[in-house]
Design an enzyme around this catalytic site. Structure first.
Site, short mmCIF file in Angstrom:
data_model
loop_
_atom_site.label_atom_id
_atom_site.label_comp_id
_atom_site.label_asym_id
_atom_site.label_seq_id
_atom_site.Cartn_x
_atom_site.Cartn_y
_atom_site.Cartn_z
N CYS A 99 11.94 53.56 -98.02
CA CYS A 99 11.02 54.15 -98.94
C CYS A 99 11.84 55.29 -99.69
CB CYS A 99 10.02 54.69 -98.16
SG CYS A 99 10.55 56.04 -97.03
N GLN A 100 13.08 55.68 -99.46
CA GLN A 100 13.77 56.84 -100.32
C GLN A 100 13.38 56.94 -101.64
OE1 GLN A 100 14.88 55.11 -97.96
NE2 GLN A 100 15.79 56.12 -96.32
#
Length: 370
Positions: free
Chosen positions: A85-86
């Site tokens: 999800c970065q």
């Protein structure tokens, strides 16, 4: 399944240290295929096969892009996972060209290839609500709604007994031949079942007291990053926001829940607690210092009092609701990262149980109508 001894079959993607897997295993799901690219996380996963509910062999580091799905049985119940999800996170660069952002597409490639009865795709709240990601959301709905009734739900972990203010999105789909009612009704069905699992979380102090002071026999795995005063404090209305100390590891309230545990923990980004307040009943140093600064007082310099220290590994495990017997592999920095990257086990469990409940009811309706 909730009313039988039979387990539902699953494919687990981006399995990490197994946080989501532990939760889904508790909800009655068993993975026939699991996939993780990080070496240490794979070793952690393999050390806890009895907890993560994996029915296959020990996994080796591999990309979801190269996943062998030949062992997936027909009639697969679910594909679940949280793509990295970065690239979507407001704590990161929110870069649409980040390679990790593109892996959410790979999740739905697997869904299209295996055609499970259901899927659960977890990610950061920003992917569900940020205008920057509207195009990605539309694409995900366009892909998944061809064959599935789909609901997008944002959940707060603390509402389900997790000592953490962690907001996550869950994109949930049930195959239309099983659940033809559409996304609006699916969301209502899921939320109704989720409500039954709401719970008051323990406080940070509850968790810290149970393990004891940092560095003692019951709480030995400490973070060695010092806590020192910020030379130019950044103040917010709350004593637990802003930046009064070095690094991005903000204090967490003893009488409340932790902020989101980040994957960048292990150094000075690890959250801070006040042992004097928790163990000795002293007034909060953090709140007192914040009040002084807000009143125009001068910032302190040098190291903070030793009563302020950073969360230990065992405390972070409990905040993420990992079982105490969960074995982690790797250096401290790697273990902190694995914990921060995980979906809280308890949150995954209530999502898994809710999806199972909706799926089971839909299957029973299909049998009755046949």
């Amino acid at each position: 399944m909730s009313n039988t001894l039979k387990h539902r079959t699953a494919v687990s993607l981006f399995s990490g240290a197994g946080g989501m897997d532990v939760g889904f295993a508790r909800a009655g799901f068993r993975s026939v295929v699991a996939c993780e690219i990080d070496h240490d996380a794979c070793q952690t996963f393999n050390s806890n096969l009895h907890l993560v509910g994996h029915l296959g062999n020990a996994i080796e580091p591999s990309s979801v892009l190269d996943l062998d799905l030949s062992s997936v049985p027909t009639g697969l119940d679910i594909v679940f996972g949280g793509p990295p999800c970065q690239g979507f996170s407001v704590a990161g660069k929110m870069d649409p060209d980040d390679e990790r952002s593109k892996l959410v597409h790979a999740f739905f490639d697997v869904v299209e290839r295996t055609k499970p009865k259901a899927f659960v795709c977890e990610n950061v709240k920003a992917l569900a609500v940020s205008g920057r990601w509207e195009g990605i959301r539309e694409m995900l709905f366009e892909r998944s709604e061809r064959d599935y009734s789909v609901a997008l739900i944002v959940l707060g972990a603390a509402d389900y007994g997790v000592c953490q203010n962690r907001q996550r999105m869950f994109l949930i789909g049930l195959r239309r031949d099983i659940y033809p009612h559409g996304g609006t009704e699916l969301e209502a069905d899921i939320r109704l079942r989720l409500k039954a699992h709401e719970a008051v979380p323990p406080t940070v102090a509850d968790i810290v007291r149970e393990f004891g002071r940092a560095g003692t026999k019951g709480n030995p795995l400490t973070c060695t990053a010092k806590v020192s005063f910020a030379k130019s404090p950044i103040l917010r209305r709350s004593a637990y926001a802003g930046m009064m100390f070095n690094g991005a590891g903000r204090p967490v309230p003893a009488s409340g829940v932790s902020s989101t545990l980040p994957a960048s923990m292990g150094g000075n980004k690890t959250p801070i607690v006040d042992e004097g307040e928790i163990f000795d009943g002293l007034p909060s140093f953090i709140e007192g210092y914040h009040a002084k600064l807000m009143a125009g007082g001068s910032a302190k310099h040098g190291d903070a009092p030793k009563r302020l220290r950073r969360l230990t590994l065992r405390e972070c495990m409990r905040i993420q609701t990992f079982p105490d017997e969960h074995i982690f592999y790797g250096r401290k920095s790697s273990i902190y990262r694995q914990i921060g990257n995980a979906v809280p086990c308890r949150l995954a469990e209530v999502v898994g149980r809710s999806v199972d409940g909706v799926l089971e009811a839909a299957e029973l309706r299909s049998v009755a109508a046949a």
